[in-house]
Design a protein around this motif. Structure first.
Motif, PDB file in Angstrom:
ATOM      1  N   UNK A  78       0.825  -1.206   0.000  1.00 49.35           N
ATOM      2  CA  UNK A  78       0.000   0.000   0.000  1.00 49.35           C
ATOM      3  C   UNK A  78       0.861   1.258   0.000  1.00 49.35           C
ATOM      4  N   UNK A  79       2.001   1.197   0.710  1.00 48.44           N
ATOM      5  CA  UNK A  79       2.912   2.340   0.733  1.00 48.44           C
ATOM      6  C   UNK A  79       3.501   2.586  -0.649  1.00 48.44           C
ATOM      7  N   UNK A  80       3.884   1.524  -1.327  1.00 55.62           N
ATOM      8  CA  UNK A  80       4.437   1.671  -2.676  1.00 55.62           C
ATOM      9  C   UNK A  80       3.409   2.291  -3.621  1.00 55.62           C
ATOM     10  N   UNK A  81       2.180   1.836  -3.541  1.00 56.41           N
ATOM     11  CA  UNK A  81       1.118   2.379  -4.386  1.00 56.41           C
ATOM     12  C   UNK A  81       0.916   3.870  -4.102  1.00 56.41           C
ATOM     13  N   UNK A  82       0.896   4.228  -2.811  1.00 52.18           N
ATOM     14  CA  UNK A  82       0.677   5.631  -2.432  1.00 52.18           C
ATOM     15  C   UNK A  82       1.836   6.516  -2.896  1.00 52.18           C
ATOM     16  N   UNK A  83       3.064   6.037  -2.763  1.00 48.59           N
ATOM     17  CA  UNK A  83       4.231   6.833  -3.127  1.00 48.59           C
ATOM     18  C   UNK A  83       4.366   7.034  -4.636  1.00 48.59           C
ATOM     19  N   UNK A  84       3.809   6.098  -5.427  1.00 54.06           N
ATOM     20  CA  UNK A  84       3.974   6.171  -6.880  1.00 54.06           C
ATOM     21  C   UNK A  84       2.747   6.734  -7.596  1.00 54.06           C
ATOM     22  N   UNK A  85       1.848   7.343  -6.838  1.00 56.57           N
ATOM     23  CA  UNK A  85       0.638   7.904  -7.445  1.00 56.57           C
ATOM     24  C   UNK A  85       0.947   8.994  -8.465  1.00 56.57           C
ATOM     25  N   UNK A  86       2.055   9.689  -8.289  1.00 55.25           N
ATOM     26  CA  UNK A  86       2.404  10.780  -9.202  1.00 55.25           C
ATOM     27  C   UNK A  86       3.088  10.288 -10.471  1.00 55.25           C
ATOM     28  N   UNK A  87       3.279   8.999 -10.582  1.00 61.54           N
ATOM     29  CA  UNK A  87       3.937   8.422 -11.753  1.00 61.54           C
ATOM     30  C   UNK A  87       2.928   7.535 -12.481  1.00 61.54           C
ATOM     31  N   UNK A  88       2.253   8.086 -13.510  1.00 63.10           N
ATOM     32  CA  UNK A  88       1.146   7.388 -14.195  1.00 63.10           C
ATOM     33  C   UNK A  88       1.526   6.017 -14.740  1.00 63.10           C
ATOM     34  N   UNK A 138       3.179   3.836 -13.320  1.00 70.72           N
ATOM     35  CA  UNK A 138       3.150   2.839 -12.260  1.00 70.72           C
ATOM     36  C   UNK A 138       1.712   2.662 -11.756  1.00 70.72           C
ATOM     37  N   UNK A 139       0.934   1.994 -12.566  1.00 69.89           N
ATOM     38  CA  UNK A 139      -0.446   1.683 -12.187  1.00 69.89           C
ATOM     39  C   UNK A 139      -0.437   0.594 -11.121  1.00 69.89           C
ATOM     40  N   UNK A 140      -1.563   0.407 -10.484  1.00 70.74           N
ATOM     41  CA  UNK A 140      -1.646  -0.640  -9.468  1.00 70.74           C
ATOM     42  C   UNK A 140      -1.433  -2.022 -10.085  1.00 70.74           C
ATOM     43  N   UNK A 141      -1.926  -2.207 -11.298  1.00 70.72           N
ATOM     44  CA  UNK A 141      -1.728  -3.490 -11.985  1.00 70.72           C
ATOM     45  C   UNK A 141      -0.247  -3.746 -12.237  1.00 70.72           C
ATOM     46  N   UNK A 142       0.487  -2.695 -12.642  1.00 76.69           N
ATOM     47  CA  UNK A 142       1.910  -2.866 -12.898  1.00 76.69           C
ATOM     48  C   UNK A 142       2.669  -3.168 -11.607  1.00 76.69           C
ATOM     49  N   UNK A 143       2.248  -2.516 -10.524  1.00 81.83           N
ATOM     50  CA  UNK A 143       2.886  -2.783  -9.236  1.00 81.83           C
ATOM     51  C   UNK A 143       2.623  -4.219  -8.805  1.00 81.83           C
ATOM     52  N   UNK A 144       1.399  -4.681  -8.990  1.00 79.77           N
ATOM     53  CA  UNK A 144       1.063  -6.068  -8.646  1.00 79.77           C
ATOM     54  C   UNK A 144       1.938  -7.046  -9.433  1.00 79.77           C
ATOM     55  N   UNK A 145       2.126  -6.769 -10.710  1.00 82.63           N
ATOM     56  CA  UNK A 145       2.938  -7.645 -11.551  1.00 82.63           C
ATOM     57  C   UNK A 145       4.402  -7.608 -11.112  1.00 82.63           C
TER      58      UNK A 145
END
Length: 523
Positions: free
Chosen positions: A445-455, A457-464
């Protein structure tokens, strides 16, 4: 886990813009008749602003009357000495404040200061008309109160005295439009007053227990229950003290409140450690508050400059991620053991690594792994490990000791933040299990929150990227400041005081932090 709220109060730039309102004849006459007052004061001590001078000032500058009590409090807390002058000259903070009063900004219309022209005279070296030092000092004090009252958003009450202390220590905080640091400092001061009052009223009675101790659970009946009830009432976790010796629903609610504010496991069981905590001498609680007041003065001014940051507080085993003054995420953490303490410092996160390898530190190899490898030839394979260039490393995967994501911030001790497969460890109250790194419960969740400004890095890409198959590193274009702190007491937005475990015994080594205990205690 109780959430820390250290940073939600932001000082927004607000400036004074209105024109000077001309004094009427009565004001002029009053000024003339007050000359003797100032003459006498100067003969005694030119740097003294006494009660008579203050009252006369507000008779003449009647448009500032509503600020009179606050201004008087400022001088009273400084033994009526001038605030804005040192060695006959206006202080650095006085000059910073003046710049703010004369700045042009879209927020300017929010504040109207009725005596701006007279303040201008103070800073105009060519001006033929000069106000007396006492008039000048009191005008700046009134301007400061007015500025602080309008510029600090989100607070129903403001401690002008403690805010002034912080700003005078570091005037550039005002330049940076951020004095939110005083927020926690103020709250700890208020908590200190509360606990000193408890001490003075002698309401901190010892809690006695039977030997051997047995956990106290709902419906229990004993004198210990009545004593616990009284203690929770004194601390504010219970509104009333019914004197009952039965562990009833009312006491259950109080126990839950006590546990939540102190970061303890939320249940109704009162074990021996809880009794030990409740029996901490009130003098020790007061000392803890004083130590953390000093920490707030030295640590938080650095942190308050950042729009985005992560704060890890070791004693509360908690992480807070803040962006633009808003808390985006909180998470439980566990930290280094007593032998491998997590370093208290600040740095910058510059990389996020997904599905990381873990290169095992040589100290762990020497002290822990060598004997295991020698005893079991399949140890490395069974733990998804390999030897590369003479070093032992663990391959990416769900069982990797770093979990599925880590956060890198260069530092001499080579520690970092990371995920962990050992999620059950977050259920413990005292979480000192690591070799020094910060293990984060909500790492994904922290990674997702920190990368919100980088389009990209979608949640799907982070999951992968976190599927554990291949290490992927993202270098942050904008580094994120991280502060690893050590606050053993904290006050939340509701005014609830938290006391956390002094897990590294730093408080006992911090008496030198308290520069003037009597001064802190009396503020």
């Amino acid at each position: 886990m109780k959430t820390l709220y250290p940073f939600a109060i932001i000082l927004v730039v607000s400036f004074f813009t209105s024109s000077f309102n001309n004094l009427d004849k009565n004001d002029v006459i009053t000024k003339k008749t007050s000359a003797d007052i100032y003459k006498n004061a100067s003969e005694k001590n030119e740097d003294v602003v006494d009660a008579e001078i203050l009252n006369d000032f507000f008779r003449r500058y009647s448009d500032l009357k509503k600020y009179q009590n606050d201004v008087i409090s400022l001088y009273k807390n400084r033994s009526y000495g001038t605030i804005w002058y040192k060695n006959g000259k206006i202080t650095e903070f006085g000059n910073v404040l003046y710049k703010k009063l004369n700045s042009t900004d879209k927020e300017t219309s929010k504040i109207e200061f009725p005596y701006k022209e007279e303040i201008n005279q103070m800073f105009n070296e060519t001006s033929k008309e000069k106000l007396s030092k006492t008039d000048s000092d009191m005008l700046l004090s009134a301007a400061y109160i007015m500025y602080a009252n309008h510029a600090i958003e989100g607070k129903k009450t403001i401690s002008y005295e403690t805010l002034l202390d912080s700003l005078m220590t570091k005037p550039t905080l005002l330049e940076k439009n951020n004095a939110g640091v005083s927020n926690q400092y103020d709250k700890l001061q208020i908590a200190l007053k509360k606990y000193k009052k408890i001490e003075q009223e002698n309401n901190w009675k010892p809690i006695t227990t039977e030997t051997p101790y047995k956990d106290i659970r709902p419906d229990a009946k004993s004198i210990t229950v009545a004593q616990i009830r009284n203690r929770l009432f004194v601390m504010g976790d219970l509104k009333n003290d019914s004197k009952s010796d039965v562990y009833d629903q009312e006491l259950m609610d109080g126990v839950m409140k006590y546990k939540l504010r102190n970061g303890l496991k939320p249940n109704y069981i009162i074990n021996e450690d809880h009794i030990k905590d409740l029996n901490t001498p009130i003098a020790d609680k007061i000392k803890t508050l004083m130590i953390n007041i000093e920490r707030a003065k030295t640590v938080l001014p650095q942190l308050s400059k950042d729009k985005e940051y992560i704060m890890v507080n070791v004693p509360s085993f908690e992480l807070v991620y803040v962006k633009n003054g808003k808390i985006e995420l909180t998470s439980k953490v566990f930290v280094g053991s007593q032998l491998t303490k997590t370093t208290i410092f600040n740095g910058n996160i510059d990389k996020v690594v997904f599905s990381p390898y873990w290169t095992v530190p040589q100290s762990i190899v020497d002290n822990e792994l060598k004997s295991k490898i020698a005893a079991d030839k399949n140890y490395l394979a069974d733990h998804n490990m390999e030897i590369v260039n003479g070093q032992v490393r663990q391959k990416p995967g769900a069982d990797n000791s770093l979990g599925l994501v880590k956060f890198i911030f260069p530092n001499p001790d080579d520690i970092y933040m990371h995920d962990t497969p050992a999620k059950t460890l977050f259920d413990f109250e005292k979480r000192t299990f690591s070799h020094g790194c910060v293990n984060v419960n909500k790492a994904k969740e922290l990674a997702i929150a920190m990368l919100q400004d980088y389009p990209e890095w979608t949640e799907d890409r982070i999951n992968k990227a976190m599927d554990g198959t291949e290490e992927t590193t993202f270098k942050l274009p904008n580094k994120v400041p991280i502060y690893i702190t050590y606050f053993t007491s904290w006050v939340n937005e509701s005014g609830e005081v938290s006391f956390f475990q002094d897990v590294y015994d730093r408080d006992s080594d911090s008496n030198n932090l308290i520069s003037n205990p009597s001064e802190i205690a009396s503020n």
